[in-house]
Write a protein that holds these residues in place. Structure first.
Motif, PDB file in Angstrom:
ATOM      1  N   GLU A   1       0.828  -1.198   0.000  1.00 11.95           N
ATOM      2  CA  GLU A   1       0.000   0.000   0.000  1.00 11.95           C
ATOM      3  C   GLU A   1       0.869   1.258   0.000  1.00 11.95           C
ATOM      4  O   GLU A   1       0.573   2.236  -0.698  1.00 11.95           O
ATOM      5  N   ALA A   2       1.962   1.234   0.757  1.00 11.97           N
ATOM      6  CA  ALA A   2       2.865   2.382   0.819  1.00 11.97           C
ATOM      7  C   ALA A   2       3.537   2.645  -0.522  1.00 11.97           C
ATOM      8  O   ALA A   2       3.936   3.781  -0.814  1.00 11.97           O
ATOM      9  N   GLN A   3       3.642   1.605  -1.338  1.00 15.89           N
ATOM     10  CA  GLN A   3       4.255   1.738  -2.659  1.00 15.89           C
ATOM     11  C   GLN A   3       3.227   2.052  -3.753  1.00 15.89           C
ATOM     12  O   GLN A   3       3.564   2.040  -4.934  1.00 15.89           O
ATOM     13  N   GLY A   4       2.002   2.323  -3.342  1.00 13.80           N
ATOM     14  CA  GLY A   4       1.008   2.772  -4.305  1.00 13.80           C
ATOM     15  C   GLY A   4      -0.011   1.757  -4.751  1.00 13.80           C
ATOM     16  O   GLY A   4      -0.864   2.055  -5.596  1.00 13.80           O
ATOM     17  N   VAL A   5       0.035   0.548  -4.198  1.00 10.19           N
ATOM     18  CA  VAL A   5      -0.949  -0.471  -4.569  1.00 10.19           C
ATOM     19  C   VAL A   5      -2.271  -0.169  -3.874  1.00 10.19           C
ATOM     20  O   VAL A   5      -2.313   0.011  -2.652  1.00 10.19           O
ATOM     21  N   GLU A   6      -3.343  -0.110  -4.636  1.00  7.19           N
ATOM     22  CA  GLU A   6      -4.672   0.117  -4.074  1.00  7.19           C
ATOM     23  C   GLU A   6      -5.199  -1.187  -3.476  1.00  7.19           C
ATOM     24  O   GLU A   6      -5.261  -2.206  -4.158  1.00  7.19           O
ATOM     25  N   ILE A   7      -5.577  -1.153  -2.202  1.00  7.04           N
ATOM     26  CA  ILE A   7      -6.089  -2.338  -1.512  1.00  7.04           C
ATOM     27  C   ILE A   7      -7.529  -2.096  -1.103  1.00  7.04           C
ATOM     28  O   ILE A   7      -7.814  -1.174  -0.325  1.00  7.04           O
ATOM     29  N   LEU A   8      -8.435  -2.885  -1.643  1.00 12.04           N
ATOM     30  CA  LEU A   8      -9.864  -2.741  -1.366  1.00 12.04           C
ATOM     31  C   LEU A   8     -10.404  -4.008  -0.722  1.00 12.04           C
ATOM     32  O   LEU A   8     -10.115  -5.116  -1.187  1.00 12.04           O
ATOM     33  N   ILE A   9     -11.198  -3.839   0.316  1.00 10.33           N
ATOM     34  CA  ILE A   9     -11.745  -4.980   1.052  1.00 10.33           C
ATOM     35  C   ILE A   9     -13.270  -4.910   1.046  1.00 10.33           C
ATOM     36  O   ILE A   9     -13.861  -3.850   1.266  1.00 10.33           O
ATOM     37  N   CYS A  10     -13.893  -6.047   0.813  1.00 12.50           N
ATOM     38  CA  CYS A  10     -15.350  -6.148   0.804  1.00 12.50           C
ATOM     39  C   CYS A  10     -15.913  -5.836   2.196  1.00 12.50           C
ATOM     40  O   CYS A  10     -15.628  -6.547   3.168  1.00 12.50           O
ATOM     41  N   GLY A  11     -16.716  -4.776   2.295  1.00  8.39           N
ATOM     42  CA  GLY A  11     -17.293  -4.388   3.578  1.00  8.39           C
ATOM     43  C   GLY A  11     -18.266  -5.416   4.112  1.00  8.39           C
ATOM     44  O   GLY A  11     -18.326  -5.668   5.322  1.00  8.39           O
ATOM     45  N   THR A  12     -19.040  -6.041   3.226  1.00 10.06           N
ATOM     46  CA  THR A  12     -19.987  -7.087   3.640  1.00 10.06           C
ATOM     47  C   THR A  12     -19.249  -8.251   4.279  1.00 10.06           C
ATOM     48  O   THR A  12     -19.701  -8.826   5.272  1.00 10.06           O
ATOM     49  N   CYS A  13     -18.096  -8.589   3.721  1.00  4.13           N
ATOM     50  CA  CYS A  13     -17.306  -9.709   4.233  1.00  4.13           C
ATOM     51  C   CYS A  13     -16.733  -9.392   5.606  1.00  4.13           C
ATOM     52  O   CYS A  13     -16.754 -10.235   6.511  1.00  4.13           O
ATOM     53  N   LEU A  14     -16.214  -8.173   5.767  1.00  6.67           N
ATOM     54  CA  LEU A  14     -15.695  -7.775   7.072  1.00  6.67           C
ATOM     55  C   LEU A  14     -16.798  -7.835   8.128  1.00  6.67           C
ATOM     56  O   LEU A  14     -16.580  -8.318   9.246  1.00  6.67           O
ATOM     57  N   ASN A  15     -17.967  -7.363   7.769  1.00  6.36           N
ATOM     58  CA  ASN A  15     -19.097  -7.366   8.699  1.00  6.36           C
ATOM     59  C   ASN A  15     -19.524  -8.796   9.037  1.00  6.36           C
ATOM     60  O   ASN A  15     -19.801  -9.115  10.202  1.00  6.36           O
ATOM     61  N   TYR A  16     -19.544  -9.669   8.032  1.00  3.05           N
ATOM     62  CA  TYR A  16     -19.963 -11.062   8.233  1.00  3.05           C
ATOM     63  C   TYR A  16     -19.045 -11.776   9.232  1.00  3.05           C
ATOM     64  O   TYR A  16     -19.506 -12.524  10.095  1.00  3.05           O
ATOM     65  N   TYR A  17     -17.733 -11.527   9.098  1.00  2.26           N
ATOM     66  CA  TYR A  17     -16.766 -12.176   9.986  1.00  2.26           C
ATOM     67  C   TYR A  17     -16.528 -11.402  11.283  1.00  2.26           C
ATOM     68  O   TYR A  17     -15.709 -11.807  12.111  1.00  2.26           O
ATOM     69  N   GLY A  18     -17.225 -10.292  11.464  1.00  3.84           N
ATOM     70  CA  GLY A  18     -17.051  -9.496  12.677  1.00  3.84           C
ATOM     71  C   GLY A  18     -15.689  -8.836  12.762  1.00  3.84           C
ATOM     72  O   GLY A  18     -15.131  -8.677  13.850  1.00  3.84           O
ATOM     73  N   LEU A  19     -15.164  -8.407  11.607  1.00  2.00           N
ATOM     74  CA  LEU A  19     -13.808  -7.866  11.550  1.00  2.00           C
ATOM     75  C   LEU A  19     -13.751  -6.383  11.194  1.00  2.00           C
ATOM     76  O   LEU A  19     -12.656  -5.835  11.027  1.00  2.00           O
ATOM     77  N   THR A  20     -14.894  -5.747  11.091  1.00  2.00           N
ATOM     78  CA  THR A  20     -14.917  -4.351  10.635  1.00  2.00           C
ATOM     79  C   THR A  20     -14.023  -3.449  11.473  1.00  2.00           C
ATOM     80  O   THR A  20     -13.295  -2.596  10.939  1.00  2.00           O
ATOM     81  N   GLU A  21     -14.038  -3.634  12.787  1.00  2.00           N
ATOM     82  CA  GLU A  21     -13.243  -2.780  13.676  1.00  2.00           C
ATOM     83  C   GLU A  21     -11.783  -3.200  13.759  1.00  2.00           C
ATOM     84  O   GLU A  21     -10.969  -2.513  14.385  1.00  2.00           O
ATOM     85  N   ARG A  22     -11.446  -4.317  13.114  1.00  2.08           N
ATOM     86  CA  ARG A  22     -10.070  -4.833  13.211  1.00  2.08           C
ATOM     87  C   ARG A  22      -9.282  -4.613  11.930  1.00  2.08           C
ATOM     88  O   ARG A  22      -8.139  -5.056  11.816  1.00  2.08           O
TER      89      ARG A  22
END
Length: 215
Positions: A169-190
């Motif tokens: 990410e620091a070198q310019g790579v765009e990193i996108l994460i599925c919000g639905t997936c984070l919510n499903y696994y209870g990881l949104t705050e992590r």
């Protein structure tokens, strides 16, 4: 001459260590790499073939091999060893598939699991960690990385790949994460790296990508 100790290192670390040592030669010289398995020897020979280096290998003892690369040495020995490396690379076939492949622009990497391949789960996690680390060492980095389903776990606290992803990410790579997936696994705050996205944006990235890689 530079000596590289890659004993105990898993793919692709022996190749990456050797590549860094070659960069430190300043144009020409010799790099000797110690490895503990034949696949690593074959991977190094394939790299030599791709780069046009001379290469020789020797089994020193059980579980100990030395691979010698001649970089920028314009003599008969270098030419003959380069031919030897080409033959070795042809024999390697699919066994050297963990070598970094060609570099492409507009590439999207899709990570849908926290492990790579099917079979043993622990091995799969080791392979995925190795794959993401290998990405950090490529000359041409991917444009975007998409994480969804189990892959979203790799972007959160306690992920074994977190530092490598932060480096990308620091070198310019765009990193996108599925919000639905984070919510499903209870990881949104992590979440520790990248940005929360949605399936529309993920679909858009995939349809507009020049090349898609899914390990």
């Amino acid at each position: 001459m530079i000596q590289v100790n890659a004993i105990g290192d898993t793919c692709p670390i022996p190749v990456i260590k050797t590549k860094k040592a070659i960069e430190g030669l300043g144009g020409s010289g010799v790099v000797k790499t110690l490895v503990d398995n034949e696949i690593a020897v074959q991977n190094l020979a394939k790299m030599a073939k791709q780069k046009g280096y001379g290469v020789q290998s020797e089994k020193l003892s059980e579980g100990k091999y030395e691979v010698t690369m001649l970089v920028g040495v314009a003599d008969d020995a270098a030419e003959s060893t380069t031919q030897e490396s080409a033959a070795t690379g042809e024999e390697c076939g699919e066994q050297t598939s963990c070598m970094p492949d060609g570099r492409r622009k507009d590439t999207v990497v899709v990570i849908s699991s926290d492990r790579m391949g099917e079979g043993d789960d622990e091995l799969g996690k080791v392979l995925m960690k190795g794959f993401i680390y290998a990405l950090t060492e490529q000359e041409q980095l991917p444009q975007t990385m998409l994480f969804y389903n189990g892959g979203a776990k790799l972007t959160c606290e306690e992920s074994p790949t977190l530092e490598d992803l932060k480096s990308l990410e620091a070198q310019g790579v765009e990193i996108l994460i599925c919000g639905t997936c984070l919510n499903y696994y209870g990881l949104t705050e992590r979440l520790q790296v990248g940005s929360v996205s949605n399936m529309y944006a993920i679909a858009e990235k995939l349809t507009q990508a020049g090349h898609i890689i899914k390990p």
